[in-house]
Scaffold this active site. Structure first.
Site, PDB file in Angstrom:
ATOM      1  N   LYS A 167      21.812   2.157   5.494  1.00  0.00           N
ATOM      2  CA  LYS A 167      21.020   2.176   6.729  1.00  0.00           C
ATOM      3  C   LYS A 167      20.242   3.482   6.867  1.00  0.00           C
ATOM      4  O   LYS A 167      19.085   3.471   7.282  1.00  0.00           O
ATOM      5  CB  LYS A 167      21.938   1.984   7.939  1.00  0.00           C
ATOM      6  N   GLU A 212      21.523   6.237  17.123  1.00  0.00           N
ATOM      7  CA  GLU A 212      20.304   5.468  17.379  1.00  0.00           C
ATOM      8  C   GLU A 212      20.236   5.172  18.864  1.00  0.00           C
ATOM      9  O   GLU A 212      21.276   4.948  19.486  1.00  0.00           O
ATOM     10  CB  GLU A 212      20.457   4.129  16.645  1.00  0.00           C
ATOM     11  N   HIS A 264      26.880 -11.249  17.530  1.00  0.00           N
ATOM     12  CA  HIS A 264      25.958 -10.748  16.499  1.00  0.00           C
ATOM     13  C   HIS A 264      25.760 -11.708  15.336  1.00  0.00           C
ATOM     14  O   HIS A 264      25.215 -11.333  14.296  1.00  0.00           O
ATOM     15  CB  HIS A 264      26.389  -9.378  15.958  1.00  0.00           C
ATOM     16  N   ARG A 320      17.262 -11.143   0.387  1.00  0.00           N
ATOM     17  CA  ARG A 320      17.713 -12.447  -0.133  1.00  0.00           C
ATOM     18  C   ARG A 320      17.072 -13.554   0.679  1.00  0.00           C
ATOM     19  O   ARG A 320      16.388 -13.290   1.659  1.00  0.00           O
ATOM     20  CB  ARG A 320      19.223 -12.547   0.026  1.00  0.00           C
TER      21      ARG A 320
HETATM   22  P1  ADP Z   1      24.554  -5.130  10.555  1.00  0.00           P
HETATM   23  O1  ADP Z   1      23.978  -4.533   9.309  1.00  0.00           O
HETATM   24  O2  ADP Z   1      26.010  -4.835  10.703  1.00  0.00           O
HETATM   25  O3  ADP Z   1      24.189  -6.563  10.772  1.00  0.00           O
HETATM   26  P2  ADP Z   1      22.434  -4.274  12.353  1.00  0.00           P
HETATM   27  O4  ADP Z   1      21.952  -2.869  12.355  1.00  0.00           O
HETATM   28  O5  ADP Z   1      21.570  -5.298  11.684  1.00  0.00           O
HETATM   29  O6  ADP Z   1      23.912  -4.295  11.740  1.00  0.00           O
HETATM   30  O7  ADP Z   1      22.721  -4.737  13.836  1.00  0.00           O
HETATM   31  C1  ADP Z   1      23.410  -5.927  14.141  1.00  0.00           C
HETATM   32  C2  ADP Z   1      23.127  -6.326  15.572  1.00  0.00           C
HETATM   33  O8  ADP Z   1      23.540  -5.301  16.495  1.00  0.00           O
HETATM   34  C3  ADP Z   1      21.659  -6.542  15.879  1.00  0.00           C
HETATM   35  O9  ADP Z   1      21.231  -7.860  15.553  1.00  0.00           O
HETATM   36  C4  ADP Z   1      21.622  -6.275  17.355  1.00  0.00           C
HETATM   37  O10 ADP Z   1      22.123  -7.439  18.001  1.00  0.00           O
HETATM   38  C5  ADP Z   1      22.616  -5.150  17.557  1.00  0.00           C
HETATM   39  N1  ADP Z   1      21.992  -3.809  17.489  1.00  0.00           N
HETATM   40  C6  ADP Z   1      21.899  -3.041  16.399  1.00  0.00           C
HETATM   41  N2  ADP Z   1      21.282  -1.864  16.679  1.00  0.00           N
HETATM   42  C7  ADP Z   1      20.969  -1.885  17.981  1.00  0.00           C
HETATM   43  C8  ADP Z   1      20.321  -0.963  18.881  1.00  0.00           C
HETATM   44  N3  ADP Z   1      19.878   0.211  18.479  1.00  0.00           N
HETATM   45  N4  ADP Z   1      20.178  -1.343  20.173  1.00  0.00           N
HETATM   46  C9  ADP Z   1      20.638  -2.540  20.604  1.00  0.00           C
HETATM   47  N5  ADP Z   1      21.265  -3.436  19.824  1.00  0.00           N
HETATM   48  C10 ADP Z   1      21.434  -3.140  18.529  1.00  0.00           C
END
Ligand code: ADP
Length: 513
Positions: free
Chosen positions: A123, A207, A242, A299
């Site tokens: 990330k 973040e 999620h 993917r």
């Molecule tokens: P992972 O790689 O574990 O799937 P992500 O970074 O894609 O993690 O985030 C998964 C979910 O968490 C997102 O789809 C969203 O619902 C929530 N999320 C992630 N980052 C944020 C953020 N900065 N603010 C609000 N919700 C977030």
């Protein structure tokens, strides 16, 4: 980028199972390419095995002894003379080391280069690359936090609420919401130790928390000749914990102008890591219309069919063409969505008991048919749903000229559907279709969890009871027709014949309740 020489595949090994393996078999067969399925002991009679030209046992049921055995799968592909491997999604699909093994064996991966998978797997690294490439990311830190003091100072400058995230996290794990300064210390320690324990890497960063955003993602295709195109967006805000449950294309709130800007950002993201093949760039879209890069899925996605339905393109076919070294066609330069598509993920789980998985034998299976309906299903009537894998049975996808028609078609499709022997999440969808916010397209990523927690969205009757209204209607109809039979019908006999046929059909349906 050095393009591999163009080739034509004669045989492809599918390193997956369930509905996505079936999807890939279909694309390959249409191209006249031989298909080789793999299966675990639990999947000996799986649909991919039945549909493939050949099938090979790869190990016992647990995934780590079968579908995750990358080296054994590469060896098998070489032994059977396959030219390429399609990993589908999940299992080995986003493992840079597997992609490298495929490359080193002289085979092609129907997917991106290992270097692109590796770059997007971290990330922090992907955030850095996106910032460099001018792709908007969620405001926050750009390097791993050194200690709590640094975290406190950075948190003050970014502002609360915020997210603490593990750089190596994934699948919704290794993230924590921090609402107030008081919570920071404990959250910092917990996220850091969880990151070390779960991912073997304790790098974490901060973040900003985006309030009630939508999840909107862009499908891209990139060939081996430097061309990258966007196929438009998918709205995936309906998530439970999620995990996506309903996806649609286009998004109810994305204008052509926003689509163009998000598409350009996604293309830049792909170019920044030398991406090839099909990929998805995920964004959070806030209420003000600002979007932020979340991650790139390197993917094929579960929800790719909604894009196929509104573009008329076959994404899996393009994946194969790209891996063979073919250039993207000019028709892909300006793809605009036509109509509206909605996908439901069908899970073997019990919506009345906290969505626990519901394995077992599928005693009855009736899937909807007719105009604008597509089923990407990995099971059949009589098949067993194993406890060993993700409980997704498949996806139901509908297309309509606009969102209203798609919703009406979805209701009709759900009315036709019967799945018995196992519990499914169909009752949740029946309830969702009556929900005003869903119908109006007022979505955000926490909406479904909020409604379920508040009891606003009660999964309607269980699917096995869903025929009851039909039974009542059939009985009433039967009474009426027997009364009508006693008196001469003013409409003549023909209509009566159709009514009788309809009654028989209705009663046939009730046998499955
Ligand atoms: P992972 O790689 O574990 O799937 P992500 O970074 O894609 O993690 O985030 C998964 C979910 O968490 C997102 O789809 C969203 O619902 C929530 N999320 C992630 N980052 C944020 C953020 N900065 N603010 C609000 N919700 C977030």
């Amino acid at each position: 980028m050095s393009a591999a020489p163009a080739t034509h595949f004669d045989k492809v090994l599918i390193a997956n199972r369930g509905e996505i393996a079936v999807r890939i078999v279909r694309a390959l067969r249409e191209l006249g390419i031989r298909t080789a399925a793999i299966y675990s002991d639990a999947d000996r009679r799986g649909l991919p095995v039945l549909l493939s030209d050949e099938a090979h046992r790869i190990g016992p049921a647990p995934s780590r002894e079968s579908y995750l055995k990358g080296e054994a799968i590469v060896e098998l592909a070489v032994a059977i003379g396959a030219d390429a491997i399609h990993p589908g999604y999940g299992f080995l699909a986003e493992r840079a080391d597997f992609a490298r093994q495929v490359e080193e064996a002289g085979l092609r991966l129907i997917g991106p280069p290992s270097s692109a998978i590796a770059a997007m797997g971290s990330k922090l690294e992907s955030r850095r690359l996106m910032l460099e490439a001018g792709v908007p990311v969620v405001p926050g830190g750009d390097s791993a936090l050194a200690d709590l003091d640094q975290a406190t100072a950075l948190a003050e400058s970014i502002g609360y609420p915020l997210m603490l995230k593990a750089s190596a996290g994934g699948g919704g794990k290794g993230m924590r919401l921090v609402r107030e300064p008081d919570e920071l210390k404990a959250a910092y320690r917990a996220t850091r130790s969880e990151a070390a324990a779960s991912f073997g890497d304790d790098a974490i960063y901060i973040e900003k928390y985006v309030d009630r955003p939508r999840h909107v993602e862009i499908q891209v295709l990139a060939d081996q000749h430097g061309k990258v195109v966007s196929l438009g967006e998918r709205e995936c805000s309906l998530q439970r914990r999620h995990q996506k449950v309903v996806e649609e294309a286009p998004s109810p709130v994305v204008s052509p102008e926003l689509r163009a800007r998000m598409g350009e950002a996604a293309v830049r993201a792909a170019q920044a890591v030398g991406y090839t093949n099909a990929g998805t760039v995920e964004f959070l879209l806030d209420a003000a219309g600002e979007f932020y890069f979340l991650e790139m899925n390197t993917r094929l996605q579960v929800e790719h069919p909604v894009t196929e339905m509104v573009t008329g393109l076959d994404i899996v076919r393009w994946q194969i063409a790209i891996a063979q070294g073919e250039p993207l066609a000019p028709e892909l330069d300006a793809v605009e969505p036509v109509g509206h598509a909605i996908e439901l993920r069908l899970y073997a789980e019990d919506p009345f008991h906290n969505f626990v998985p519901s394995p077992g034998r599928i005693e009855r299976l009736r899937l909807p048919e007719g105009p604008g309906v597509r089923n990407d299903c990995g099971v059949y009537e009589g098949a067993d749903v194993s406890i060993h894998y993700d409980p997704m049975l498949g996806k139901m996808i509908v297309w309509g000229r606009d969102r209203g028609e798609a919703l009406r078609r979805l209701r009709r499709a759900l009315e036709e559907t019967r799945i018995e022997g196992i519990r499914t999440n169909l009752p949740l969808y029946r309830a969702l279709l009556d929900d005003d916010d869903f119908r109006a397209g007022n979505l955000d990523i926490a909406m479904l969890d909020r409604k379920l927690a508040a009891g606003d969205l009660r999964p309607a009757q269980a699917s096995e009871n869903a025929d009851l209204p039909l039974l009542a209607a059939a009985l009433e109809h039967s009474l009426r027709t027997s009364r009508a039979a006693a008196a001469p019908s003013p409409e003549g006999g023909r209509r009566g014949h159709w009514r009788e046929a309809g009654r028989r059909e209705a009663l046939r349906g009730t046998r499955w309740s």
